[in-house]
Enzyme design. Structure first.
Site, PDB file in Angstrom:
ATOM      1  N   ASP A 133       0.858  -1.189   0.000  1.00 36.25           N
ATOM      2  CA  ASP A 133       0.000   0.000   0.000  1.00 36.25           C
ATOM      3  C   ASP A 133       0.895   1.241   0.000  1.00 36.25           C
ATOM      4  O   ASP A 133       1.857   1.338   0.792  1.00 36.25           O
ATOM      5  CB  ASP A 133      -0.898  -0.008   1.240  1.00 36.25           C
ATOM      6  CG  ASP A 133      -1.862   1.156   1.247  1.00 36.25           C
ATOM      7  OD1 ASP A 133      -2.907   1.050   0.583  1.00 36.25           O
ATOM      8  OD2 ASP A 133      -1.560   2.169   1.918  1.00 36.25           O
ATOM      9  N   LEU A 134       0.625   2.184  -0.926  1.00 32.53           N
ATOM     10  CA  LEU A 134       1.388   3.432  -0.974  1.00 32.53           C
ATOM     11  C   LEU A 134       1.028   4.289   0.244  1.00 32.53           C
ATOM     12  O   LEU A 134      -0.158   4.528   0.522  1.00 32.53           O
ATOM     13  CB  LEU A 134       1.086   4.202  -2.261  1.00 32.53           C
ATOM     14  CG  LEU A 134       1.481   3.515  -3.582  1.00 32.53           C
ATOM     15  CD1 LEU A 134       1.182   4.447  -4.744  1.00 32.53           C
ATOM     16  CD2 LEU A 134       2.949   3.130  -3.584  1.00 32.53           C
ATOM     17  N   ASP A 167      -4.702   2.589  -4.313  1.00 25.86           N
ATOM     18  CA  ASP A 167      -3.232   2.636  -4.228  1.00 25.86           C
ATOM     19  C   ASP A 167      -2.681   1.328  -3.689  1.00 25.86           C
ATOM     20  O   ASP A 167      -1.597   1.300  -3.111  1.00 25.86           O
ATOM     21  CB  ASP A 167      -2.801   3.803  -3.337  1.00 25.86           C
ATOM     22  CG  ASP A 167      -3.364   3.691  -1.920  1.00 25.86           C
ATOM     23  OD1 ASP A 167      -4.331   2.928  -1.739  1.00 25.86           O
ATOM     24  OD2 ASP A 167      -2.843   4.357  -1.011  1.00 25.86           O
TER      25      ASP A 167
END
Length: 609
Positions: free
Chosen positions: A472-473, A515
């Site tokens: 996950d960004l 994301d």
């Protein structure tokens, strides 16, 4: 007699057979009708017997009341009144007489009661009641047939009555039915049946007419054509547009006439060139003998026939050129003998070459090609082939159809080649859209789930270990909200490519949504190997991203689950990796965390409390 039958034409035989079948049908219907009439009579007799026995039971019941409740006269009177009011079949009734015989009860003619009935005679002067009394005295019951007028009528008709002895009171009880009631019903039935039979007969004759015409008319035309061929008239054809056996026979005869005409025209063409060697070989000796009467006429018309054939060939060539598909004809040795322009553009010149030279294709053997299968099976076969490779390659759909001669032997194969490159590219594009993310071009959830099933099966067979990363960004929403969605989309593309550059070709990088990215490793060196790869991913994201001439920095949080140790189901593994990522977020982001079941349960219990 037999000779006359043999001389009857085909149509006459069909008509004769139809008439014979109709007569047999009528005889069978007549016999069935007679049996039906007898069964109706039997049923009516049994019904009449049951009715009389029901009235007899009324007498029996009241006879049982004597000395208990009623006197004999009172019991008789009550029973008579009940029976007097009984009716069946539109007014028919019961009557009671003693054995004198004296009429005791008659519901329709009360004046006859107490009347001595020995003088009751039918139309043939039979003492009917006396006969009935004798019958029941000796047999107890029985049927009596006689002729008697209906109520209100003068003419006597046939009637059948059933009588039964009631011994306790010395009485006989009876009732009857008129036979003409059944006959009238049968007459109406015969009228309806006659109308139906008339319609069936008309339909049968119409069918026979149609069948005879469908056979005899083509047969007469075929005989006329054979007689014309015998006279030397080679231009007569049947041209039957039918798919049944008659149509096949007509096409075979047309093919035979075409072949004969071709042989004769070829012979005269060679004669015109001064080539007489074929006569010695006997190639047309038989046709020439049959057409000797028209020899001079055929020679005079030879030039016109050749010119007409050339014109027809030119028309055929123009038609073949106008067809968009490639068309080629191969002989029985699968050597090309004809190509139209479209086929020539696809494969290059092939006339005089075997079919193996048609396509540069090493993936299929000659025995697998559609041409070879059509030649050996005599049917129609289809296949797809690729010409060339890469972006310049094209896909061809080939349809091969066998051509038979008049004897049914396969003498040629027609090939239709169609360029289906655009269709194949469209199918590939649709397939890619179904299993890939439209923004990043990475595999989507559906493709990931399919590859995870294969990875789980491989891990079970090899007793190895695989891993699933949930990436996950960090703080992507801030970047997306402050710099705009176009910058966020560009960052997602670059992030996906940066992860893909680190892993192996056998690994799968999937954009899971928003994301979030999923990394599937079918094989990994346990938790140590997964940790090393996670460290490389974290290091790769420390380098800034250059997007629209500005540098952006971001990090990732990674959750890791191993299979099959942590689970063997897609949803379970996805949940485990997500739980590990969530733990990495709690530890300050920019790190990775392995899924631990006890930690997951502890976190779940804390959230629930």
């Amino acid at each position: 007699m037999m000779k006359r039958l043999r001389d009857i034409g085909l149509a006459g035989r069909i008509y004769s057979l139809s008439v014979a079948m109709i007569l047999i049908f009528l005889l069978v219907i007549g016999w069935l009708f007679f049996q039906f009439r007898e069964s109706l009579y039997d049923a009516r007799r049994q019904e009449m017997k049951s009715l009389v026995e029901s009235a007899w039971h009324i007498l029996e019941f009241h006879a049982g009341l004597v000395s208990h409740e009623l006197s004999r006269d009172e019991a008789r009177q009550r029973a008579f009144e009940i029976i007097r009011n009984q009716r069946f079949d539109d007014g028919n009734y019961f009557w009671i007489s003693d054995l004198a015989p004296v009429m005791v009860m008659h519901p329709m003619q009360p004046q006859l009661e107490s009347w001595e009935s020995t003088n009751a005679l039918d139309i043939s002067a039979r003492a009917i009641l006396t006969e009935m009394a004798d019958l029941v005295e000796h047999s107890g019951e029985g049927f009596v047939g006689y002729r008697w007028p209906k109520p209100g009528e003068i003419e006597a008709v046939e009637k059948i009555s059933f009588v039964k002895m009631f011994s306790p009171w010395g009485l006989m009880i009876g009732a009857g039915f008129y036979v003409d009631d059944i006959d009238r019903y049968l007459a109406r039935l015969m009228l309806v049946a006659g109308i139906v039979l008339l319609g069936v007969t008309a339909a049968a004759l119409a069918l026979a007419t149609w069948v005879s015409r469908s056979i005899s008319v083509p047969a007469r035309r075929a005989v006329s054509m054979i007689e014309a061929l015998e006279r030397g008239d080679l231009g007569r054809r049947l041209r039957l547009d039918r798919q049944d056996e008659i149509g096949r026979l007509g096409r075979a005869m047309d093919a035979f006439a075409d072949s004969l005409q071709y042989e004769i025209l070829t012979a005269f063409e060679r004669l015109a060139r001064g080539d007489f060697t074929f006569v010695a070989n006997g190639l047309i000796r038989e046709p020439l003998a049959k057409t000797n009467a028209r020899l001079n006429t055929l020679v005079e018309n030879l030039d016109d026939s050749i010119r007409q054939e050339q014109q027809e060939r030119a028309k055929l060539e123009a038609l073949m050129a106008a067809i968009g598909d490639g068309i080629a004809i191969y002989n029985s040795e699968l050597e090309c003998i004809y190509q139209n322009r479209a086929h020539l553009d696809l494969t290059g010149p092939l006339v005089g070459k075997p079919c193996a030279d048609a396509f540069d294709d090493t993936e299929h053997s000659c025995a697998d090609c559609a041409l070879h299968r059509a030649l050996t099976s005599g049917g129609v076969h289809r296949m797809e082939r690729q010409i060339g490779a890469g972006d310049r390659g094209i896909y061809i759909e080939i349809t091969a159809s066998a051509v038979r001669n008049a004897t049914g032997d396969v003498v040629a194969v027609i090939e239709i080649a169609r360029d289906i490159t655009d269709r194949k590219k469209s199918e590939a594009h649709i397939h890619h859209l179904a299993f890939h993310d439209p923004l990043t071009g990475l595999p989507n959830r559906a493709l990931l789930e399919d590859r995870l099933r294969m990875a789980l099966a491989h891990a079970r067979r090899s007793k190895g270990t695989g891993a699933l990363f949930f990436i996950d960004l960090d703080r992507f929403k801030t970047i997306n909200d402050t710099l705009g969605h176009h910058v966020g989309d560009h960052l997602l593309k670059e992030a996906g490519q940066r992860i893909k550059a680190i892993v192996r070709a056998t690994d799968t990088v999937c954009r899971f949504g928003g994301d979030e990215f999923i990394l599937l490793l079918p094989e990994v060196d346990g938790s140590a190997g997964a940790a090393r790869l996670a460290g490389r991913i974290l290091a790769a994201f420390r380098r800034p991203f250059v997007i629209h001439a500005q540098e952006l920095t971001t990090s990732v949080s990674i959750g890791i689950t191993l299979f099959p140790d942590d689970g063997t189901d897609f949803q379970d593994l996805l949940r485990n990796a997500d739980a590990g990522m969530y733990q990495a977020k709690k530890e300050g982001r920019n790190t990775f965390h392995f899924f631990r079941s006890e930690q997951f349960l502890k976190s779940f219990s804390q959230e629930a409390s």
